[in-house]
Design an enzyme around this catalytic site. Structure first.
Site, PDB file in Angstrom:
ATOM      1  N   ASP A  70       1.722  15.938 -17.785  1.00 28.60           N
ATOM      2  CA  ASP A  70       2.122  15.025 -17.914  1.00 28.60           C
ATOM      3  C   ASP A  70       0.868  14.219 -17.803  1.00 28.60           C
ATOM      4  O   ASP A  70       1.154  12.471 -18.126  1.00 28.60           O
ATOM      5  CB  ASP A  70       2.816  14.724 -16.826  1.00 28.60           C
ATOM      6  CG  ASP A  70       4.232  14.988 -17.718  1.00 28.60           C
ATOM      7  OD1 ASP A  70       4.420  15.417 -17.865  1.00 28.60           O
ATOM      8  OD2 ASP A  70       5.440  15.282 -16.129  1.00 28.60           O
ATOM      9  N   ARG A 149      -3.626  -4.605   8.542  1.00 27.82           N
ATOM     10  CA  ARG A 149      -1.885  -5.052   8.449  1.00 27.82           C
ATOM     11  C   ARG A 149      -1.218  -4.553   8.108  1.00 27.82           C
ATOM     12  O   ARG A 149      -1.428  -4.940   6.279  1.00 27.82           O
ATOM     13  CB  ARG A 149      -1.888  -6.143   9.828  1.00 27.82           C
ATOM     14  CG  ARG A 149      -3.093  -6.195  10.727  1.00 27.82           C
ATOM     15  CD  ARG A 149      -2.953  -7.654  11.806  1.00 27.82           C
ATOM     16  NE  ARG A 149      -3.681  -7.399  13.410  1.00 27.82           N
ATOM     17  CZ  ARG A 149      -3.761  -8.342  13.239  1.00 27.82           C
ATOM     18  NH1 ARG A 149      -3.441  -9.181  13.575  1.00 27.82           N
ATOM     19  NH2 ARG A 149      -4.632  -8.186  14.728  1.00 27.82           N
TER      20      ARG A 149
END
Length: 299
Positions: A70, A149
């Site tokens: 693939d 974050r």
């Protein structure tokens, strides 16, 4: 289809053996076979045409036969789509979701000569940042790194805000890619022939943040507050490291990535699907008709 171009992954084991097997099968049907000039096949004593680069190889063929898994198919499919060429995946890898046949089924190539196939059309995305772009078959994603974050992401369609996520990242997936990274992140599975985009947040802050499916004929804009150094690093991986300086200059003033849809010349991948089932169904139908006739004669 008389002109067949063969591309492959040179890193695969037994690739030379597979390549010879495929070429010999194609030559049985008097097909014109072209390959890239490389050390791998220069010693093959077969009647093939040699091209010096991929662009010439794609331009001068009717069908691109991709030999590999693939990953190999996704790599070469993008270029084939640019030249509006059909592709046929022959699985020589581990998974083969995008392959039409396995390497040990190469004798079924006669179905192409006989015209016994369907064309499976897949939507592709053009992802751009600034004046640089790249074609995507599965998905594109932006994610935070280990030090950063949680981030805010805004999704725009027709220049209107349609959704925002606070999450570790966002995945924009094609229907083909809906069974890959997006699915692992909790996204839905879309039929591969649909024309849509699946937007899926990665580890969202809110339990109510879920995937969004948008029509595939509009431009989608992803806006994020990701730190621009981190943003540039990810865009390098998506669009290439040679654009690093351009990305740094633009990312300081904006964090916008565009995903475009609708250009059929670029976005439409045409995968051949050999219809062995149709042959079987015809044989069964013929067998059934013969049985009915014999029963009538018996009565």
């Amino acid at each position: 289809m008389k002109k067949i171009a063969i591309v492959y992954s040179s890193h695969k084991e037994q690739i030379s053996e597979y390549l010879i097997k495929v070429i010999r099968e194609l030559l049985k049907y008097n097909l014109e076979v072209s390959v890239l000039r490389s050390g791998l096949i220069d010693l093959i004593d077969l009647k093939v045409n040699y091209e010096n680069n991929l662009d010439d190889l794609m331009k001068n063929c009717d069908l691109v036969l991709i030999l590999g898994g693939d990953g190999t198919i996704m790599h070469f499919a993008k270029l084939a789509a640019r030249y509006n060429k059909y592709i046929l995946g022959v699985n020589a890898g581990r998974i083969g979701f995008l392959s039409s046949i396995e390497i040990n089924q190469i004798d079924k190539i006669f179905n192409i000569v006989n015209g016994n196939f369907n064309v499976d059309r897949r939507t592709m995305f053009e992802v751009s940042y600034g004046d640089k772009s790249k074609i995507i078959l599965n998905e594109v994603s932006l994610n935070r790194n280990l030090q950063s974050r949680i981030s805010d992401y805004e999704i725009y369609e027709k220049e209107k805000l349609v959704c925002n996520y606070r999450s570790d990242g966002v995945i924009i997936s094609t229907p083909t890619g809906s069974t890959a990274y997006s699915f692992s992140a909790g996204g839905p599975i879309a039929h591969p022939n649909m024309n849509c985009a699946i937007i899926t947040p990665v580890c969202p802050y809110s339990i109510f943040s879920r995937s969004l499916i948008l029509p595939g004929d509009e431009k989608i804009i992803l806006n994020t507050n990701v730190n621009y150094h981190e943003y540039v690093e990810q865009l390098e991986k998506i669009l290439g490291r040679e654009h690093q300086t351009i990305f740094e200059d633009e990312a300081k003033s904006c964090g916008v990535m565009n995903v475009y849809f609708g250009d059929e010349r670029i976005m439409n991948l045409k995968i051949l699907d050999i219809q062995e089932e149709n042959l079987n169904s015809k044989e069964q139908e013929s067998k059934s008709n013969n049985e009915d006739e014999s029963e009538e004669e018996f009565e």
